[in-house]
Design a protein around this motif. Sequence first.
Motif, mmCIF file in Angstrom:
data_model
loop_
_atom_site.group_PDB
_atom_site.id
_atom_site.type_symbol
_atom_site.label_atom_id
_atom_site.label_comp_id
_atom_site.label_asym_id
_atom_site.label_seq_id
_atom_site.Cartn_x
_atom_site.Cartn_y
_atom_site.Cartn_z
ATOM 1 N N LYS A 1 0.823 -1.212 0.000
ATOM 2 C CA LYS A 1 0.000 0.000 0.000
ATOM 3 C C LYS A 1 0.858 1.263 0.000
ATOM 4 N N LEU A 2 1.984 1.229 0.711
ATOM 5 C CA LEU A 2 2.866 2.390 0.833
ATOM 6 C C LEU A 2 4.285 1.999 0.434
ATOM 7 N N TRP A 3 5.048 2.996 0.005
ATOM 8 C CA TRP A 3 6.445 2.760 -0.387
ATOM 9 C C TRP A 3 7.391 3.483 0.544
ATOM 10 N N PRO A 4 8.572 3.005 0.720
ATOM 11 C CA PRO A 4 8.985 1.664 0.336
ATOM 12 C C PRO A 4 8.421 0.625 1.298
ATOM 13 N N THR A 5 8.154 -0.537 0.750
ATOM 14 C CA THR A 5 7.793 -1.707 1.549
ATOM 15 C C THR A 5 8.881 -2.741 1.331
ATOM 16 N N LEU A 6 9.464 -3.229 2.422
ATOM 17 C CA LEU A 6 10.483 -4.266 2.367
ATOM 18 C C LEU A 6 9.893 -5.547 2.937
ATOM 19 N N VAL A 7 9.922 -6.604 2.130
ATOM 20 C CA VAL A 7 9.411 -7.904 2.545
ATOM 21 C C VAL A 7 10.615 -8.820 2.729
ATOM 22 N N PHE A 8 10.801 -9.307 3.936
ATOM 23 C CA PHE A 8 11.942 -10.160 4.287
ATOM 24 C C PHE A 8 11.483 -11.612 4.212
ATOM 25 N N MET A 9 12.124 -12.378 3.340
ATOM 26 C CA MET A 9 11.681 -13.746 3.082
ATOM 27 C C MET A 9 12.818 -14.739 3.311
ATOM 28 N N LEU A 10 12.453 -15.918 3.740
ATOM 29 C CA LEU A 10 13.396 -17.022 3.885
ATOM 30 C C LEU A 10 12.784 -18.229 3.196
ATOM 31 N N ASP A 11 13.476 -18.709 2.175
ATOM 32 C CA ASP A 11 13.002 -19.856 1.387
ATOM 33 C C ASP A 11 11.581 -19.647 0.871
ATOM 34 N N GLY A 12 11.321 -18.433 0.358
ATOM 35 C CA GLY A 12 10.032 -18.147 -0.263
ATOM 36 C C GLY A 12 8.896 -17.825 0.685
ATOM 37 N N GLN A 13 9.167 -17.769 1.976
ATOM 38 C CA GLN A 13 8.128 -17.470 2.976
ATOM 39 C C GLN A 13 8.405 -16.118 3.630
ATOM 40 N N GLU A 14 7.381 -15.289 3.735
ATOM 41 C CA GLU A 14 7.547 -13.994 4.392
ATOM 42 C C GLU A 14 7.778 -14.191 5.886
ATOM 43 N N VAL A 15 8.836 -13.554 6.384
ATOM 44 C CA VAL A 15 9.196 -13.639 7.797
ATOM 45 C C VAL A 15 8.927 -12.306 8.499
ATOM 46 N N ALA A 16 9.158 -11.208 7.787
ATOM 47 C CA ALA A 16 8.964 -9.878 8.368
ATOM 48 C C ALA A 16 8.670 -8.899 7.238
ATOM 49 N N ARG A 17 8.160 -7.732 7.641
ATOM 50 C CA ARG A 17 7.844 -6.687 6.668
ATOM 51 C C ARG A 17 8.046 -5.340 7.344
ATOM 52 N N LEU A 18 8.625 -4.410 6.614
ATOM 53 C CA LEU A 18 8.771 -3.039 7.093
ATOM 54 C C LEU A 18 8.201 -2.104 6.033
ATOM 55 N N VAL A 19 7.419 -1.147 6.492
ATOM 56 C CA VAL A 19 6.859 -0.137 5.607
ATOM 57 C C VAL A 19 7.423 1.208 6.041
ATOM 58 N N ARG A 20 8.030 1.901 5.099
ATOM 59 C CA ARG A 20 8.663 3.194 5.368
ATOM 60 C C ARG A 20 9.574 3.131 6.600
ATOM 61 N N PRO A 21 10.616 2.307 6.532
ATOM 62 C CA PRO A 21 11.511 2.183 7.688
ATOM 63 C C PRO A 21 12.144 3.522 8.052
ATOM 64 N N GLY A 22 12.273 3.745 9.374
ATOM 65 C CA GLY A 22 12.781 5.022 9.863
ATOM 66 C C GLY A 22 14.219 5.016 10.319
ATOM 67 N N ASP A 23 14.781 3.823 10.524
ATOM 68 C CA ASP A 23 16.198 3.765 10.888
ATOM 69 C C ASP A 23 16.800 2.423 10.470
ATOM 70 N N ALA A 24 18.119 2.424 10.377
ATOM 71 C CA ALA A 24 18.829 1.230 9.912
ATOM 72 C C ALA A 24 18.702 0.069 10.893
ATOM 73 N N THR A 25 18.524 0.355 12.172
ATOM 74 C CA THR A 25 18.450 -0.699 13.175
ATOM 75 C C THR A 25 17.255 -1.621 12.939
ATOM 76 N N GLU A 26 16.096 -1.074 12.618
ATOM 77 C CA GLU A 26 14.928 -1.924 12.391
ATOM 78 C C GLU A 26 15.111 -2.777 11.134
ATOM 79 N N ILE A 27 15.794 -2.244 10.137
ATOM 80 C CA ILE A 27 16.077 -3.024 8.931
ATOM 81 C C ILE A 27 17.072 -4.131 9.263
ATOM 82 N N ARG A 28 18.110 -3.780 10.003
ATOM 83 C CA ARG A 28 19.123 -4.757 10.420
ATOM 84 C C ARG A 28 18.496 -5.880 11.244
ATOM 85 N N ASP A 29 17.589 -5.533 12.144
ATOM 86 C CA ASP A 29 16.912 -6.542 12.969
ATOM 87 C C ASP A 29 16.093 -7.505 12.106
#
Length: 112
Positions: free
Chosen positions: A73-101
């Motif tokens: 729905k909003l950009w950027p959206t980052l979908v974190f996947m492992l072996d084709g399965q969604e594990v986490a998602r971030l929408v409009r990340p605000g800092d590198a730490t949440e992306i790193r986590d």
Amino acid sequence: MTMNIEYAKTAPARAEIDALSGPTVVEFGTDWCGFCRAAQPLIAQAFQGHGAVKHLKIEDGSGRPLGRSFRVKLWPTLVFMLDGQEVARLVRPGDATEIRDALALIDEPLAR
């Protein structure tokens, strides 16, 4: 794989994404999106040390089937996947730490 810097104009089929093995981040956005541009340094910083993670950067927009299949729905959206399965998602990340986590969830599965 290192972080991609350009959004791909054509997207793979959803079945191709679901069939990927290993850790993958699918990033949806556009080159002209201010939120997307602001997030790029944060994403680049977070990706350091995660060279094994595939990064697919897909241009999204109205009528784009891949983004709709992920309910973006909003950009950027980052979908974190492992072996084709969604594990986490971030929408409009605000800092590198949440992306790193979120990256740690897919790049270091034994640590969970």
